[in-house]
Enzyme design. Structure first.
Site, mmCIF file in Angstrom:
data_model
loop_
_atom_site.group_PDB
_atom_site.id
_atom_site.type_symbol
_atom_site.label_atom_id
_atom_site.label_comp_id
_atom_site.label_asym_id
_atom_site.label_seq_id
_atom_site.Cartn_x
_atom_site.Cartn_y
_atom_site.Cartn_z
ATOM 1 N N VAL A 111 0.862 -1.188 0.000
ATOM 2 C CA VAL A 111 0.000 0.000 0.000
ATOM 3 C C VAL A 111 0.897 1.236 0.000
ATOM 4 C CG1 VAL A 111 -1.767 1.287 1.245
ATOM 5 C CG2 VAL A 111 -1.805 -1.224 1.258
ATOM 6 N N GLN A 120 -4.878 13.582 3.237
ATOM 7 C CA GLN A 120 -6.021 14.257 2.613
ATOM 8 C C GLN A 120 -7.194 13.299 2.448
ATOM 9 O OE1 GLN A 120 -4.711 16.262 -1.074
ATOM 10 N NE2 GLN A 120 -2.643 16.190 -0.252
ATOM 11 N N GLY A 123 -5.629 7.999 1.033
ATOM 12 C CA GLY A 123 -5.273 6.633 1.432
ATOM 13 C C GLY A 123 -6.484 5.895 1.965
ATOM 14 N N LYS A 124 -7.254 6.614 2.774
ATOM 15 C CA LYS A 124 -8.476 6.027 3.324
ATOM 16 C C LYS A 124 -9.441 5.649 2.201
ATOM 17 C CE LYS A 124 -12.221 7.088 6.560
ATOM 18 N NZ LYS A 124 -12.840 8.124 7.415
ATOM 19 N N ASP A 147 3.041 -1.950 9.226
ATOM 20 C CA ASP A 147 4.170 -1.339 9.922
ATOM 21 C C ASP A 147 3.632 -0.514 11.092
ATOM 22 O OD1 ASP A 147 6.283 -2.328 8.346
ATOM 23 O OD2 ASP A 147 5.941 -0.800 6.823
ATOM 24 N N TYR A 154 -4.894 1.929 9.793
ATOM 25 C CA TYR A 154 -5.735 0.773 9.456
ATOM 26 C C TYR A 154 -6.807 0.537 10.526
ATOM 27 C CZ TYR A 154 -2.560 -0.282 5.635
ATOM 28 O OH TYR A 154 -1.827 -0.203 4.475
#
Lengths: 174, 174
Positions: A111, A120, A123-124, A147, A154
């Site tokens: 990812v 912003q 990613g979500k 990580d 997450y």
């Protein structure tokens, strides 16, 4: 301020004639700074490996042989890419892929979000798109190895660390 | 006492004419109780799903639709089965499978050993065989999600919990 006009309510093929040979789902994003920005998601596997390498370089990942990256993409169950589109130009700004048995389990790997587009909600949005795609394929067990610095990211998406004491384990050669 | 006469030194096709249509690698096992016992490993996918279900029943796993189990086996990168062979009869006594991108990562799922054969080194032998197969396919990152009661079992095989703080995470629907 980012305003999500339309997010996953249904799939919308990109019909803009400016964008040829590119199938994707449109996520309209309006920002104060760039009212023309459009963000697209795609599950097409035909990704320019050098463009992907450039994206990975931008987050300082160790380089990997492109031959193996190509093989990994071919044999992933799902490949998700996120693109910024301006006129005829598109730029790869996010990537994720998942291995799977096509039935029960999927594991999300690699990812990456371009630093210019981090913090912003991109990613979500990309992860929600990825989860939606896996769920629509009837995969009930979506897993990943996070990580330490992205565990909370997450968690906010609904991922749980070590549910019922189940531990992620890695094998390394002696 | 279990004596491993030959373990993974090289692959040995089963040539015993008693066992037909069965490709596997031989692990010779001599026990005080059953000097005739032979244990075989196989990577053949053509496993009787009812026999596999019987094995899973013996360790009290929740039953899963055989249609989905079949699909999962088809789309696993590696399927390992362990068999006890006596004369013409063979009995499924162990199973494991792995998903993979065929390049970097593999994740091992559904590891099961018949209770009659637990605590005799059989699970360890089957996992070593599984690791050997994945390593021979140039997979460098072998992962799994371990229930609490088997974490130490995998640790003894060289698996590490949460290396560098990497956490196993699971997503569940809201």
């Amino acid at each position: 301020m980012v305003f999500w006009k339309k997010l996953f309510s249904n799939s919308e093929a990109v019909t803009n004639p400016e964008i040829t040979n590119f199938e994707g789902e449109l996520l309209k994003v309006e920002t104060e700074h760039n009212p023309q920005a459009r963000i697209l998601f795609s599950t097409e596997r035909d990704i320019d490996l050098y463009e992907l390498e450039t994206l990975c370089d931008r987050v300082s990942w160790a380089r990997r042989p492109l031959r193996k990256v190509k093989k990994a993409i071919q044999h992933s169950f799902l490949v998700v890419s996120m693109w910024e589109v301006k006129g005829k130009r598109k730029r790869l700004i996010g990537f994720a892929r998942a291995t799977s048995d096509h039935a029960f389990n999927a594991t999300i790997w690699d990812v990456v979000i371009d630093p210019d587009f981090q913090n912003q909600g991109m990613g979500k949005a990309m992860m929600k798109y990825t989860i939606k795609k896996l769920r629509s394929a009837d995969i009930s067990n979506i897993t990943l190895f996070a990580d330490p610095q992205v565990v909370d990211f997450y968690r906010r998406l609904g991922f749980i660390v070590d549910p019922e004491g189940i531990k992620g384990m890695f094998w390394y050669p002696d």
